[in-house]
Write an enzyme that holds these catalytic residues in place. Structure first.
Site, mmCIF file in Angstrom:
data_model
loop_
_atom_site.group_PDB
_atom_site.id
_atom_site.type_symbol
_atom_site.label_atom_id
_atom_site.label_comp_id
_atom_site.label_asym_id
_atom_site.label_seq_id
_atom_site.Cartn_x
_atom_site.Cartn_y
_atom_site.Cartn_z
ATOM 1 N N ARG A 158 31.832 -73.034 -86.396
ATOM 2 C CA ARG A 158 33.199 -72.602 -86.120
ATOM 3 C C ARG A 158 33.938 -73.763 -85.469
ATOM 4 N NH1 ARG A 158 29.863 -68.283 -84.215
ATOM 5 N NH2 ARG A 158 30.135 -66.344 -85.407
ATOM 6 N N LYS B 159 30.049 -67.161 -80.572
ATOM 7 C CA LYS B 159 30.702 -65.940 -80.125
ATOM 8 C C LYS B 159 29.744 -65.088 -79.301
ATOM 9 C CE LYS B 159 34.271 -65.162 -83.632
ATOM 10 N NZ LYS B 159 34.731 -64.221 -84.677
ATOM 11 N N HIS C 83 37.606 -73.054 -90.953
ATOM 12 C CA HIS C 83 36.826 -71.869 -91.312
ATOM 13 C C HIS C 83 36.559 -71.824 -92.812
ATOM 14 C CE1 HIS C 83 35.175 -68.778 -88.784
ATOM 15 N NE2 HIS C 83 35.332 -67.883 -89.740
ATOM 16 N N ARG D 22 33.343 -73.457 -93.216
ATOM 17 C CA ARG D 22 32.262 -72.552 -92.800
ATOM 18 C C ARG D 22 31.956 -71.559 -93.919
ATOM 19 N NH1 ARG D 22 29.645 -70.041 -88.328
ATOM 20 N NH2 ARG D 22 29.885 -67.783 -88.215
ATOM 21 N N HIS E 196 25.675 -64.664 -87.042
ATOM 22 C CA HIS E 196 26.211 -63.310 -87.131
ATOM 23 C C HIS E 196 25.259 -62.329 -86.459
ATOM 24 C CE1 HIS E 196 28.812 -64.281 -90.931
ATOM 25 N NE2 HIS E 196 29.395 -64.643 -89.806
ATOM 26 N N TYR F 260 29.539 -62.622 -98.234
ATOM 27 C CA TYR F 260 29.266 -63.796 -99.064
ATOM 28 C C TYR F 260 28.510 -63.433 -100.334
ATOM 29 C CZ TYR F 260 30.950 -66.262 -95.012
ATOM 30 O OH TYR F 260 31.735 -66.700 -93.986
#
Length: 339
Positions: A172, A207, A280, A283, A306, A315
């Site tokens: 990110r 995150k 992004h 990414r 994630h 994806y």
């Protein structure tokens, strides 16, 4: 009480006056609007949107032959279906429901209704747009791009290393900006990451304050070494006091996410890509290309950091989209030949 509703509650091209032409006759609605205007002190625009939403509700109640305060959940669901069938977006319906929910919550507190008929009613889910990813050829073209002879070699080395890390590691933009050149005593405490060149790993702070380690490919390691060799050159005697950041600006400060966006956009245009690239997008490209090659969704989840694999499953849609294009272009039975 519902939160302030933004102007998106109105469909595109529909002005406030044309939304619902009839006035609000119901005294309870007028009392509620006075309540949100005076006691809640909501913005005038928000009160206008609430007025329009309640005018719409009153009109639909009259069409159904039911007094406004006797509406049931079944009526609300029917109204939602009618709005959706009329082409209103899921987000627009959600904003309208928020206004209706606030009114009936107030009405229940006033003892005007036994329960809130809007409670539990949800707007139709809007389809999630697919993330934008570059094709493999475009991603490689950007990664291998070299500036012209007049390009500042310092900026060229820095920007090339940033592109390699974004596309090669799926970072990110905040994770990239938060990398230190060398881990110090404050690196982990302040939530920053670093790249271990010897081990070929990037340790990032993602995150939810979660750390993860991702492998760094040989092309990215080569670009990083080239950048580190010149990183402090512009600062001369001030080099010792420069930021610990891996990626620096001209003044020696840590490069911001906004600056990274700007540099990447400019670099993608210089590379001749038809679409301006943002961090992004690289990414997404990292994840999509890795999944196309490996088919290992769980590994892609871990590399992206994630928490839930359902986030990564988007994806698979990109992967199927890619396969469908290949099929349409190559298979002799994919398309009917013109007569």
């Amino acid at each position: 009480m519902a939160k302030s509703a933004p102007a998106q509650g109105l469909p595109p091209g529909e002005d406030a006056a044309a939304a619902v032409p009839q006035p609000v006759p119901d005294p309870e609605v007028l009392r509620y609007l006075e309540h949100v205007r005076v006691e809640k002190r909501l913005a005038a625009r928000t009160v206008t949107l609430y007025t329009l939403d309640l005018q719409r509700l009153a009109a639909q109640a009259r069409e159904a032959g039911v007094p406004l305060l006797r509406l049931q959940t079944a009526h609300i669901r029917r109204f939602v279906a009618q709005m959706h069938g009329g082409g209103r977006s899921g987000r627009g319906i959600a904003l309208i429901l928020s206004g209706w929910r606030g009114f009936f919550t107030w009405a229940a507190r006033q003892g005007l209704v036994p329960h809130n008929p809007v409670q539990g009613v949800r707007a139709p889910r809007a389809p999630k747009p697919l993330p934008k990813a570059l094709g493999v050829d475009d991603a490689v073209r950007l990664a291998e791009f070299e500036g012209s002879s007049g390009t500042d070699p310092w900026l060229e080395a820095r920007d090339a290393a940033m592109v390699e890390l974004l596309y090669g590691c799926g970072l990110r933009v905040g994770e990239l900006a938060g990398l230190d050149a060398v881990p110090g005593p404050d690196t982990q405490r302040d939530g920053r990451g670093w790249v271990d060149l010897e081990a070929g790993e990037a340790h990032v702070f993602g995150k939810g304050s979660k750390r993860r380690s991702v492998p760094v490919g040989s092309a990215a390691l080569e670009a990083l070494r080239a950048w580190l060799a010149v990183r402090l050159q512009p600062f001369g005697s001030r080099a010792a006091g420069a930021e610990a950041a891996l990626f620096l600006g001209r003044r020696g400060a840590r490069l911001t996410g906004q600056s990274i966006w700007s540099r990447l956009r400019q670099r993608s245009q210089l590379a001749g890509l038809s679409t301006p690239v943002h961090p992004h997008m690289l990414r997404h490209s990292f994840a999509s290309h890795l999944l196309q090659s490996s088919g290992d969704l769980r590994a892609v989840q871990e590399l992206l950091g994630h928490a839930n694999i359902t986030t990564t499953q988007v994806y698979t849609r990109l992967d199927f989209q890619h396969l469908a294009k290949v099929y349409d272009a190559a298979h002799p039975r994919a398309r009917r030949k013109p007569g």
